[in-house]
Design a protein around this motif. Sequence first.
Motif, PDB file in Angstrom:
ATOM      1  N   SER A 199       2.712  -9.877  -6.437  1.00 18.47           N
ATOM      2  CA  SER A 199       2.274  -9.037  -5.325  1.00 18.47           C
ATOM      3  C   SER A 199       1.188  -8.063  -5.774  1.00 18.47           C
ATOM      4  N   VAL A 200       0.319  -7.699  -4.833  1.00 20.66           N
ATOM      5  CA  VAL A 200      -0.789  -6.784  -5.104  1.00 20.66           C
ATOM      6  C   VAL A 200      -0.379  -5.371  -4.695  1.00 20.66           C
ATOM      7  N   PHE A 201      -0.476  -4.422  -5.626  1.00 22.18           N
ATOM      8  CA  PHE A 201      -0.173  -3.014  -5.346  1.00 22.18           C
ATOM      9  C   PHE A 201      -1.477  -2.235  -5.195  1.00 22.18           C
ATOM     10  N   TYR A 202      -1.589  -1.478  -4.104  1.00 23.48           N
ATOM     11  CA  TYR A 202      -2.712  -0.568  -3.875  1.00 23.48           C
ATOM     12  C   TYR A 202      -2.130   0.837  -3.850  1.00 23.48           C
ATOM     13  N   CYS A 203      -2.435   1.631  -4.878  1.00 22.13           N
ATOM     14  CA  CYS A 203      -1.825   2.957  -5.020  1.00 22.13           C
ATOM     15  C   CYS A 203      -2.883   4.017  -5.317  1.00 22.13           C
ATOM     16  N   VAL A 204      -3.930   4.025  -4.539  1.00 20.40           N
ATOM     17  CA  VAL A 204      -5.025   4.967  -4.754  1.00 20.40           C
ATOM     18  C   VAL A 204      -4.589   6.377  -4.362  1.00 20.40           C
ATOM     19  N   ALA A 205      -4.679   7.292  -5.323  1.00 22.95           N
ATOM     20  CA  ALA A 205      -4.447   8.701  -5.014  1.00 22.95           C
ATOM     21  C   ALA A 205      -5.650   9.228  -4.224  1.00 22.95           C
ATOM     22  N   ASN A 206      -5.389  10.102  -3.278  1.00 19.96           N
ATOM     23  CA  ASN A 206      -6.437  10.642  -2.416  1.00 19.96           C
ATOM     24  C   ASN A 206      -7.175   9.527  -1.671  1.00 19.96           C
ATOM     25  N   MET A 207      -6.427   8.746  -0.925  1.00 20.57           N
ATOM     26  CA  MET A 207      -7.049   7.685  -0.113  1.00 20.57           C
ATOM     27  C   MET A 207      -8.162   8.205   0.790  1.00 20.57           C
ATOM     28  N   ASP A 261       0.587  10.232  -3.724  1.00 18.48           N
ATOM     29  CA  ASP A 261       0.284  11.621  -4.093  1.00 18.48           C
ATOM     30  C   ASP A 261       1.549  12.442  -4.333  1.00 18.48           C
ATOM     31  N   GLN A 262       2.669  11.977  -3.786  1.00 19.13           N
ATOM     32  CA  GLN A 262       3.960  12.637  -4.013  1.00 19.13           C
ATOM     33  C   GLN A 262       4.838  11.796  -4.943  1.00 19.13           C
ATOM     34  N   GLY A 263       4.201  10.964  -5.771  1.00 23.12           N
ATOM     35  CA  GLY A 263       4.931  10.189  -6.770  1.00 23.12           C
ATOM     36  C   GLY A 263       5.137   8.732  -6.421  1.00 23.12           C
ATOM     37  N   GLY A 264       4.947   8.378  -5.152  1.00 15.95           N
ATOM     38  CA  GLY A 264       5.074   6.984  -4.739  1.00 15.95           C
ATOM     39  C   GLY A 264       6.483   6.606  -4.332  1.00 15.95           C
ATOM     40  N   CYS A 265       6.592   5.660  -3.386  1.00 13.64           N
ATOM     41  CA  CYS A 265       7.913   5.232  -2.901  1.00 13.64           C
ATOM     42  C   CYS A 265       8.276   3.821  -3.341  1.00 13.64           C
ATOM     43  N   PHE A 266       7.469   3.225  -4.226  1.00 10.86           N
ATOM     44  CA  PHE A 266       7.798   1.938  -4.839  1.00 10.86           C
ATOM     45  C   PHE A 266       8.064   2.181  -6.325  1.00 10.86           C
ATOM     46  N   GLU A 267       9.037   1.494  -6.892  1.00 14.53           N
ATOM     47  CA  GLU A 267       9.408   1.726  -8.286  1.00 14.53           C
ATOM     48  C   GLU A 267       8.229   1.543  -9.235  1.00 14.53           C
ATOM     49  N   ASP A 268       7.361   0.572  -8.945  1.00 22.27           N
ATOM     50  CA  ASP A 268       6.263   0.250  -9.853  1.00 22.27           C
ATOM     51  C   ASP A 268       4.955   0.946  -9.506  1.00 22.27           C
ATOM     52  N   VAL A 305       0.862  -1.180   0.000  1.00 23.80           N
ATOM     53  CA  VAL A 305       0.000   0.000   0.000  1.00 23.80           C
ATOM     54  C   VAL A 305       0.898   1.229   0.000  1.00 23.80           C
ATOM     55  N   ASP A 306       0.783   2.055  -1.032  1.00 27.96           N
ATOM     56  CA  ASP A 306       1.661   3.222  -1.169  1.00 27.96           C
ATOM     57  C   ASP A 306       0.916   4.495  -0.803  1.00 27.96           C
ATOM     58  N   ILE A 307       1.001   4.893   0.474  1.00 29.44           N
ATOM     59  CA  ILE A 307       0.392   6.142   0.911  1.00 29.44           C
ATOM     60  C   ILE A 307       1.068   7.332   0.238  1.00 29.44           C
ATOM     61  N   HIS A 362       1.985   3.490  -9.565  1.00 32.02           N
ATOM     62  CA  HIS A 362       1.323   4.495 -10.402  1.00 32.02           C
ATOM     63  C   HIS A 362      -0.079   4.703  -9.844  1.00 32.02           C
ATOM     64  N   PRO A 363      -0.618   5.921  -9.972  1.00 31.90           N
ATOM     65  CA  PRO A 363      -1.893   6.213  -9.313  1.00 31.90           C
ATOM     66  C   PRO A 363      -3.035   5.338  -9.820  1.00 31.90           C
ATOM     67  N   THR A 364      -3.852   4.863  -8.867  1.00 34.40           N
ATOM     68  CA  THR A 364      -5.063   4.126  -9.197  1.00 34.40           C
ATOM     69  C   THR A 364      -6.264   4.851  -8.588  1.00 34.40           C
ATOM     70  N   THR A 365      -7.438   4.283  -8.775  1.00 36.36           N
ATOM     71  CA  THR A 365      -8.669   4.923  -8.306  1.00 36.36           C
ATOM     72  C   THR A 365      -9.376   4.040  -7.289  1.00 36.36           C
ATOM     73  N   HIS A 366     -10.334   4.615  -6.586  1.00 32.82           N
ATOM     74  CA  HIS A 366     -11.121   3.827  -5.644  1.00 32.82           C
ATOM     75  C   HIS A 366     -11.935   2.763  -6.376  1.00 32.82           C
ATOM     76  N   ALA A 367     -12.324   3.037  -7.626  1.00 35.93           N
ATOM     77  CA  ALA A 367     -13.107   2.072  -8.398  1.00 35.93           C
ATOM     78  C   ALA A 367     -12.259   0.904  -8.880  1.00 35.93           C
TER      79      ALA A 367
END
Length: 281
Positions: free
Chosen positions: A203-211, A180-187, A175-177, A189-194
């Motif tokens: 591995s499962v990446f959760y990268c929702v912008a504006n959590m 919003d500042q570009g992310g701290c994992f190499e892979d 989970v990349d909190i 990229h912003p996703t959505t709540h939908a």
Amino acid sequence: LFTYLHLAADKPCTDALLSAGTTGIAYETVHLPDNSLPLLAPMSEVAGRLAPQVGSYHLMRQGGGRGTLMGGVPGVYAAKVVVIGAGVSGQNAAAIALGMQAEVLLLDKNVARLRQMDAIYQGHCQTVASNAYEVERAVLDADLVIGAVLIPGAKAPTLISNELVSRMKPGSVLVDISIDQGGCFEDSHPTTHADPTYLVHNSVFYCVANMPGAVPHTSTYALTNVTLPYAVELANRGWRDALRSDPALALGLNTHEGMLTNAPVAEAHGYDAVALDEVLV
């Protein structure tokens, strides 16, 4: 424009504000004298508390994960949760993960902050001084990794590489909190709540912008509690006088009449920054 801008991670938005000559005051770069971020803090609290919740869901099989219960049960190991960054969001993430009875490891470069967390949780939260070796060691053993790294105003550093993810447990969740500042994992990229997740290797990446948008009732009250006094000052005094009278608010100014006034944002995009004093005269 008085809102969250996160310009270091968004060059097109930066260029648009510069081209329009917008006076942009960013919530996330308002600094108090103690270096705290009063307008970012409530959303960091919300995102931090959400991260173990969404992580625990995606650890379940139907969420795409390895089928691990955060707190385990008697006779079975609890999930191993690694939180990278012991700022506001990281501290809140660790608190909720501990409340879910997971095994929690918190990493940060600031040993004084780790000492504070150790005192609060009386050893129940493991704390480790962060470096490349310890991050790798922790991540390879983790079921859930929460990235909670922040350099105020600047793009987040990349701490977990694609190669490292390839060696993680199958079905682990990240989970990349910091997204919003570009992310701290190499892979990242912003996703959505939908459509919040995607796979990287196994591995499962959760990268929702504006959590915090997932819990708007809570988030609206939390944000308005801290932004309203500043908004009233801007309305009553005008932006220039309000910034002159409040050095903390002045640090929120990112753009004005085609100029960048925030050095970390300028550095992220290879632009020059002008001094605040030149704009506020």
